[in-house]
Design a protein around this motif. Structure first.
Motif, PDB file in Angstrom:
ATOM      1  N   GLU A 236       0.745  -1.253  -0.038  1.00 59.99           N
ATOM      2  CA  GLU A 236       0.035   0.118  -0.066  1.00 59.99           C
ATOM      3  C   GLU A 236       0.734   1.090   0.080  1.00 59.99           C
ATOM      4  O   GLU A 236       1.867   1.326   0.942  1.00 59.99           O
ATOM      5  CB  GLU A 236      -0.956  -0.067   1.222  1.00 59.99           C
ATOM      6  CG  GLU A 236      -2.093   1.109   1.060  1.00 59.99           C
ATOM      7  CD  GLU A 236      -3.013   1.024   2.222  1.00 59.99           C
ATOM      8  OE1 GLU A 236      -2.566   1.697   3.516  1.00 59.99           O
ATOM      9  OE2 GLU A 236      -3.986   0.446   2.134  1.00 59.99           O
ATOM     10  N   ASP A 272      -7.984   0.983  -4.663  1.00 63.00           N
ATOM     11  CA  ASP A 272      -8.472  -0.026  -3.816  1.00 63.00           C
ATOM     12  C   ASP A 272      -9.836   0.359  -2.978  1.00 63.00           C
ATOM     13  O   ASP A 272     -10.860  -0.426  -2.987  1.00 63.00           O
ATOM     14  CB  ASP A 272      -7.636  -0.414  -2.719  1.00 63.00           C
ATOM     15  CG  ASP A 272      -6.519  -1.117  -3.522  1.00 63.00           C
ATOM     16  OD1 ASP A 272      -6.820  -1.798  -4.513  1.00 63.00           O
ATOM     17  OD2 ASP A 272      -5.571  -1.565  -2.736  1.00 63.00           O
ATOM     18  N   THR A 297      -3.451   2.966  -1.499  1.00 59.88           N
ATOM     19  CA  THR A 297      -3.923   1.922  -2.391  1.00 59.88           C
ATOM     20  C   THR A 297      -2.766   1.060  -2.647  1.00 59.88           C
ATOM     21  O   THR A 297      -1.623   1.515  -2.714  1.00 59.88           O
ATOM     22  CB  THR A 297      -4.479   2.280  -3.847  1.00 59.88           C
ATOM     23  OG1 THR A 297      -5.049   1.342  -4.478  1.00 59.88           O
ATOM     24  CG2 THR A 297      -3.483   3.095  -4.933  1.00 59.88           C
ATOM     25  N   ARG A 299      -3.283  -1.679  -5.407  1.00 61.39           N
ATOM     26  CA  ARG A 299      -3.475  -1.831  -6.701  1.00 61.39           C
ATOM     27  C   ARG A 299      -4.265  -0.898  -7.562  1.00 61.39           C
ATOM     28  O   ARG A 299      -5.070  -0.026  -6.838  1.00 61.39           O
ATOM     29  CB  ARG A 299      -4.464  -3.315  -6.967  1.00 61.39           C
ATOM     30  CG  ARG A 299      -3.608  -4.481  -6.269  1.00 61.39           C
ATOM     31  CD  ARG A 299      -4.505  -5.689  -6.785  1.00 61.39           C
ATOM     32  NE  ARG A 299      -5.888  -5.737  -6.821  1.00 61.39           N
ATOM     33  CZ  ARG A 299      -6.794  -6.655  -7.586  1.00 61.39           C
ATOM     34  NH1 ARG A 299      -6.345  -7.306  -8.245  1.00 61.39           N
ATOM     35  NH2 ARG A 299      -8.055  -6.077  -7.386  1.00 61.39           N
TER      36      ARG A 299
END
Length: 328
Positions: A236, A272, A297, A299
């Motif tokens: 993250e 995300d 996030t 991804r």
């Protein structure tokens, strides 16, 4: 017809002069004595002699009031209505009275109370408009100023600053997070090709999206509109900026990969937490990046929304991705 004995004005009815208001003296007339007819004595013919009237026992009539001769020269001005006995006539001449009646004074807007109020109201509205225009200009200068992205975004892109973790006013530094990308899942890959100058093979795999070389590209056959790429950062991060080179930027004499292949003209970035941002891209082979609201996030999903028609090679290509923010 009766005339006023004070100003000579003609009077029809009333006890006061319509012009000057003076009381009107009542005219006194003296009765005229008619001689009586005398019958003859003894039934004879009537005498034709005139008999003098008897004056014994009669009192003399009251003296008649003196009559002032009619004035000469121009007639006095017509009476004004309503007129009262206590009101005195104006000394203005007939010509001046007619001129004032024909051309009444017209007050200017600024000289009347209503005009002054209207002028004040118009001035106030004008001042508010000028002030509002100045405020909008100041907001545009302060809040909408464009500038180059710290990650090399193309001129004209918009980047929003963010406060640092301590809550200060200065934005936190933005790092290039692209090297953190571990994998990029793509909807397909075009077959390999060969360089026309050297004959060396040219590949179009997903690794070309993060290699830092804009002369390489990921490429897929046909129009990739509606397809998505999934970018995995491995952990993250705090993301503040996203961007891409929206075509095959490779070129050399006799070949322009950017014009020959399809260019991506619009994409959607999704994170995300479910939030997303749409980016519209220009016909520009350099990096085009935009600032976003800070989001944490791991991804990022890149969806291709629209592509431009190719110039001979029906492939959709992206040469490079760019992710910016803070690690951790």
């Amino acid at each position: 017809m009766t005339y006023c004995t004070t100003c000579g004005h003609q009077i029809a009815l009333g006890q006061f002069c319509h012009q000057c208001g003076a009381p009107i003296a009542e005219p006194v007339t003296e009765p005229i004595a008619e001689p009586p007819l005398v019958a003859p004595v003894g039934g004879g013919a009537a005498s034709t002699a005139v008999r003098e009237p008897a004056t014994a026992g009669l009192t003399s009539a009251a003296p008649t009031a003196p009559i002032t001769p009619l004035p000469t020269g121009p007639l006095p001005p017509a009476a004004r209505y309503p007129l009262y006995a206590t009101e005195h006539a104006s000394p203005a001449t007939t010509e001046q009275t007619a001129e004032r009646a024909a051309v009444p004074p017209t007050p200017t807007t600024a000289s009347t109370p209503r005009g002054r109020r209207r002028a004040w109201w118009i001035g106030g509205v004008a001042a508010l408009v000028v002030t509002g225009a100045g405020a909008v200009g100041a907001v545009r200068l302060v809040g909408g100023q464009e500038g180059p992205s710290p990650l090399g975004a193309a001129a004209g892109s918009v980047r929003e600053g963010s406060e640092d973790a301590a809550g200060g006013d200065s934005p936190a530094p933005t790092e290039d997070l692209t090297p953190l990308v571990t994998t990029v899942q793509v909807p397909g890959t075009a077959p390999d090709s060969a360089d026309a100058r050297t004959g060396e093979p040219v590949t179009f795999g997903s690794q070309n999206l993060t290699d830092g070389d804009e002369s390489t590209a990921w490429r897929v056959a046909g129009d990739a509109s509606g397809s998505s790429l999934v970018i995995d950062l491995g952990r993250e991060v705090e993301l503040r900026e996203v961007g891409l080179v929206n075509g095959y930027a490779k070129s050399y004499p006799g070949y322009d990969g950017y014009r020959a292949n399809r260019r991506v003209s619009a994409v959607r970035w999704t994170f995300d937490d479910g939030s997303s941002v749409v980016q519209r891209l220009d016909e520009d082979r350099s990096m085009q990046a935009i600032g976003i609201d800070t989001v944490r996030t791991e991804r990022v999903v890149l969806e291709i929304l629209r592509t431009a028609a190719p110039g001979g090679r029906n492939f959709t290509a992206i040469s490079e991705l760019r992710l910016g923010g803070a690690d951790g």
